[in-house]
Design a protein around this motif. Structure first.
Motif, PDB file in Angstrom:
ATOM      1  N   ILE A 166      -0.592 -38.292  20.214  1.00 44.50           N
ATOM      2  CA  ILE A 166      -0.667 -36.829  20.054  1.00 44.50           C
ATOM      3  C   ILE A 166       0.695 -36.190  20.321  1.00 44.50           C
ATOM      4  N   SER A 167       1.399 -36.703  21.364  1.00 45.87           N
ATOM      5  CA  SER A 167       2.720 -36.159  21.680  1.00 45.87           C
ATOM      6  C   SER A 167       3.698 -36.390  20.538  1.00 45.87           C
ATOM      7  N   ALA A 168       3.649 -37.599  19.952  1.00 40.12           N
ATOM      8  CA  ALA A 168       4.555 -37.918  18.847  1.00 40.12           C
ATOM      9  C   ALA A 168       4.283 -37.019  17.645  1.00 40.12           C
ATOM     10  N   ILE A 169       2.986 -36.844  17.324  1.00 40.99           N
ATOM     11  CA  ILE A 169       2.626 -35.996  16.182  1.00 40.99           C
ATOM     12  C   ILE A 169       3.026 -34.539  16.451  1.00 40.99           C
ATOM     13  N   THR A 170       2.723 -34.071  17.675  1.00 41.26           N
ATOM     14  CA  THR A 170       3.070 -32.693  18.039  1.00 41.26           C
ATOM     15  C   THR A 170       4.582 -32.493  18.045  1.00 41.26           C
ATOM     16  N   PHE A 171       5.304 -33.486  18.569  1.00 39.35           N
ATOM     17  CA  PHE A 171       6.763 -33.408  18.619  1.00 39.35           C
ATOM     18  C   PHE A 171       7.355 -33.301  17.210  1.00 39.35           C
ATOM     19  N   ASN A 172       6.895 -34.165  16.306  1.00 39.18           N
ATOM     20  CA  ASN A 172       7.420 -34.134  14.936  1.00 39.18           C
ATOM     21  C   ASN A 172       7.065 -32.820  14.240  1.00 39.18           C
ATOM     22  N   HIS A 173       5.850 -32.339  14.482  1.00 40.01           N
ATOM     23  CA  HIS A 173       5.427 -31.075  13.870  1.00 40.01           C
ATOM     24  C   HIS A 173       6.287 -29.917  14.398  1.00 40.01           C
ATOM     25  N   LEU A 174       6.490 -29.895  15.733  1.00 38.86           N
ATOM     26  CA  LEU A 174       7.297 -28.840  16.341  1.00 38.86           C
ATOM     27  C   LEU A 174       8.732 -28.908  15.845  1.00 38.86           C
ATOM     28  N   LEU A 175       9.283 -30.127  15.776  1.00 39.49           N
ATOM     29  CA  LEU A 175      10.666 -30.286  15.345  1.00 39.49           C
ATOM     30  C   LEU A 175      10.839 -29.837  13.899  1.00 39.49           C
ATOM     31  N   ASN A 176       9.861 -30.137  13.048  1.00 39.32           N
ATOM     32  CA  ASN A 176       9.934 -29.698  11.646  1.00 39.32           C
ATOM     33  C   ASN A 176       9.921 -28.172  11.561  1.00 39.32           C
ATOM     34  N   LYS A 177       9.057 -27.540  12.372  1.00 44.47           N
ATOM     35  CA  LYS A 177       9.005 -26.082  12.375  1.00 44.47           C
ATOM     36  C   LYS A 177      10.332 -25.481  12.844  1.00 44.47           C
ATOM     37  N   VAL A 178      10.881 -26.063  13.915  1.00 42.82           N
ATOM     38  CA  VAL A 178      12.157 -25.565  14.437  1.00 42.82           C
ATOM     39  C   VAL A 178      13.263 -25.743  13.408  1.00 42.82           C
ATOM     40  N   ASN A 179      13.297 -26.911  12.750  1.00 49.51           N
ATOM     41  CA  ASN A 179      14.314 -27.158  11.724  1.00 49.51           C
ATOM     42  C   ASN A 179      14.181 -26.176  10.568  1.00 49.51           C
ATOM     43  N   GLN A 180      12.939 -25.851  10.202  1.00 51.00           N
ATOM     44  CA  GLN A 180      12.723 -24.866   9.139  1.00 51.00           C
ATOM     45  C   GLN A 180      13.295 -23.508   9.546  1.00 51.00           C
ATOM     46  N   GLN A 181      13.015 -23.119  10.805  1.00 58.71           N
ATOM     47  CA  GLN A 181      13.526 -21.832  11.277  1.00 58.71           C
ATOM     48  C   GLN A 181      15.056 -21.827  11.306  1.00 58.71           C
ATOM     49  N   LEU A 182      15.647 -22.932  11.768  1.00 56.74           N
ATOM     50  CA  LEU A 182      17.109 -23.014  11.813  1.00 56.74           C
ATOM     51  C   LEU A 182      17.707 -22.971  10.409  1.00 56.74           C
ATOM     52  N   SER A 183      17.032 -23.617   9.454  1.00 58.13           N
ATOM     53  CA  SER A 183      17.503 -23.583   8.063  1.00 58.13           C
ATOM     54  C   SER A 183      17.457 -22.166   7.510  1.00 58.13           C
ATOM     55  N   LEU A 184      16.403 -21.420   7.871  1.00 62.33           N
ATOM     56  CA  LEU A 184      16.302 -20.037   7.404  1.00 62.33           C
ATOM     57  C   LEU A 184      17.444 -19.189   7.962  1.00 62.33           C
ATOM     58  N   ILE A 185      17.772 -19.421   9.243  1.00 61.86           N
ATOM     59  CA  ILE A 185      18.877 -18.672   9.850  1.00 61.86           C
ATOM     60  C   ILE A 185      20.205 -19.041   9.191  1.00 61.86           C
ATOM     61  N   GLU A 186      20.390 -20.345   8.869  1.00 66.59           N
ATOM     62  CA  GLU A 186      21.609 -20.772   8.174  1.00 66.59           C
ATOM     63  C   GLU A 186      21.706 -20.102   6.808  1.00 66.59           C
ATOM     64  N   ASN A 187      20.579 -20.004   6.118  1.00 69.34           N
ATOM     65  CA  ASN A 187      20.581 -19.331   4.813  1.00 69.34           C
ATOM     66  C   ASN A 187      20.931 -17.855   4.954  1.00 69.34           C
ATOM     67  N   LEU A 188      20.460 -17.244   6.057  1.00 74.11           N
ATOM     68  CA  LEU A 188      20.819 -15.845   6.301  1.00 74.11           C
ATOM     69  C   LEU A 188      22.332 -15.694   6.449  1.00 74.11           C
ATOM     70  N   ASN A 189      22.941 -16.618   7.195  1.00 77.58           N
ATOM     71  CA  ASN A 189      24.386 -16.552   7.410  1.00 77.58           C
ATOM     72  C   ASN A 189      25.149 -16.628   6.095  1.00 77.58           C
ATOM     73  N   SER A 190      24.692 -17.498   5.184  1.00 76.69           N
ATOM     74  CA  SER A 190      25.402 -17.689   3.928  1.00 76.69           C
ATOM     75  C   SER A 190      25.260 -16.496   2.994  1.00 76.69           C
TER      76      SER A 190
END
Length: 449
Positions: A166-190
């Motif tokens: 459960i921790s591994a699945i939750t960790f990967n899910h959380l990390l994907n969400k965080v990466n998506q948010q960071l990608s959106l912020i990077e797109n904002l910068n550009s």
């Protein structure tokens, strides 16, 4: 600098290790509890036998060897029901133990472990009412306790595996969400440029990213305001320089056409060109002072405030010979930058002269020794300002009461320079003004200790 994914992995690994550690401690405590409970049960059974045999005569005690008394005793004490009893008396021997080799592990009045706590054994010599000694040995089978303990281990291990998954699945899910948010912020910068500072807010999964975007948006608003101010500053500077240059060019054309034959026109043109040149020189000096603000370093030295004020009055008298200034010097020693103090007082005093309607200007120094402060006051009785104008006096190129001050020379940079000097020297200021009454400025300096 660590990657977010690596940090989250370390945190997850640490949590799992902590869970395993707590699990091990819990199992250890549970195992010790089961063993101690079994030992206590065995001792309670032995105490019960000791009490029963002590009250019986030899004839009654011998009933043990035919099993009748044992059955009665088991009915009376539940601890005897899961114990194997062995009793020895001279040549008589009664034993319920199938493996007689276990008996050799017995030690008088001490609970011993057999086969890694497969069994525990306790031996005591008990004396009956007639003084006869019986050797009683109790053996308890711990199979039930061991099965319970190992079942707990299996359940805990199964739970641990489930938690890790459960921790591994939750960790990967959380990390994907965080990466998506960071990608959106990077797109904002550009997508953000100086021409376009508008923030297009994306959909967020976390409140924390909303807070980040709020801060980011506030920063963009400040940058946009600064950008607009810079553009306005450049436009205003260009306008302020363009006007005198246009005038100078006009006089040059006048000289070319009529100046050679008309000395009066030539002299008028040269005087006007000199005045406009001096004005441009003063404007450029002010602009350079504002532009190099971050490079300005104060040179602290001991100065006498009254001398500085007198020097400023003397210099301005040449520029404004009709000015009427009253000042009674008071000996006051400060530790500050003399050149910046002069420029500060000169700008404030020049404003008082320009907007004072040629009325008397009062300057005073008030030493407040108990507060280690000195107050320099500059008071005029001129056109004054509205309260709304007071909020903008430090803005570059801002001039209050434009309709009434359009004939007064100036660029609207003096108070902006004053503000910069105040910040550099850490001097406080208080300005009070009433329309058509006048303006009073208080400067608060720290006295030399």
């Amino acid at each position: 600098m660590k990657a977010l994914s690596q940090t989250l992995k370390h945190i997850s690994f640490g949590i799992i290790c902590l869970f395993i550690f707590v699990l091990g401690i819990s199992l250890s405590i549970t195992g010790k509890y089961l063993i101690n409970t079994s030992k206590l049960s065995l001792r309670n059974a032995m105490s019960f036998l000791k009490f029963e045999i002590l009250e019986e005569s030899s004839s009654k005690t011998f009933e043990i060897f035919n099993g009748d008394l044992i059955a009665e005793l088991r009915d009376e004490n539940v601890n005897l029901k899961d114990s194997e009893i062995t009793i020895e008396y001279k040549n008589n021997f009664y034993s319920e133990t199938e493996n007689k080799n276990y008996l050799k592990y017995s030690v008088e009045d001490k609970v011993m472990n057999i086969n890694n706590y497969g069994y525990i054994i306790l031996k005591n010599n008990l004396v009956n009412k007639d003084g006869e000694t019986f050797t009683v040995t109790l053996i308890k089978n711990l199979s039930v306790e061991k099965n319970f303990f190992f079942n707990m281990i299996y359940i805990f291990m199964f739970g641990l595996i489930i938690c890790i998954l459960i921790s591994a699945i939750t960790f990967n899910h959380l990390l994907n969400k965080v990466n998506q948010q960071l990608s959106l912020i990077e797109n904002l910068n550009s997508n953000i440029t100086l021409e376009n500072l508008n923030l297009i807010r994306p959909t967020n999964y976390f409140k924390e990213f909303d807070h980040i975007l709020d801060s980011y948006e506030e920063m963009l608003i400040r940058l946009d305001e600064q950008n607009k101010k810079q553009i306005e500053f450049v436009h205003n500077s260009s306008h302020e320089l363009k006007t005198p240059l246009f005038i100078v060019r006009g006089y040059i054309d006048m000289i070319k056409r009529w100046g050679k034959s008309d000395p009066e026109i030539l002299n008028e043109a040269l005087v006007s060109i000199e005045e406009e040149t001096n004005g441009m020189n003063l404007l450029i000096e002010k602009l350079l002072f504002i532009a190099k603000e971050s490079e300005i370093k104060s040179n602290i030295s001991e100065i006498e405030l009254s001398e500085v004020v007198l020097g400023c009055i003397s210099n301005l008298k040449f520029q404004y010979p009709n000015s009427n200034i009253t000042f009674i010097p008071e000996y006051t020693i400060l530790e500050s930058d003399e050149s910046l103090i002069k420029l500060l007082i000169k700008n404030l005093l020049e404003n008082a002269i320009k907007y004072g309607n040629d009325k008397v200007i009062n300057i005073s120094i008030n030493n407040i020794s108990e507060q280690n402060k000195v107050i320099l006051t500059i008071e005029d009785h001129g056109i004054g300002m509205k309260k709304d104008d007071l909020n903008h006096i430090y803005d570059r190129f801002y001039r209050a009461n434009k309709s009434r001050s359009k004939n007064i020379e100036g660029h609207g940079l003096g108070m902006s320079i004053v503000k910069r000097i105040l910040n550099i020297l850490k001097v406080s200021i208080d300005i009070q003004s009433n329309l058509n009454v006048g303006t009073t400025v208080h400067l608060f300096f720290n006295l030399k200790l």
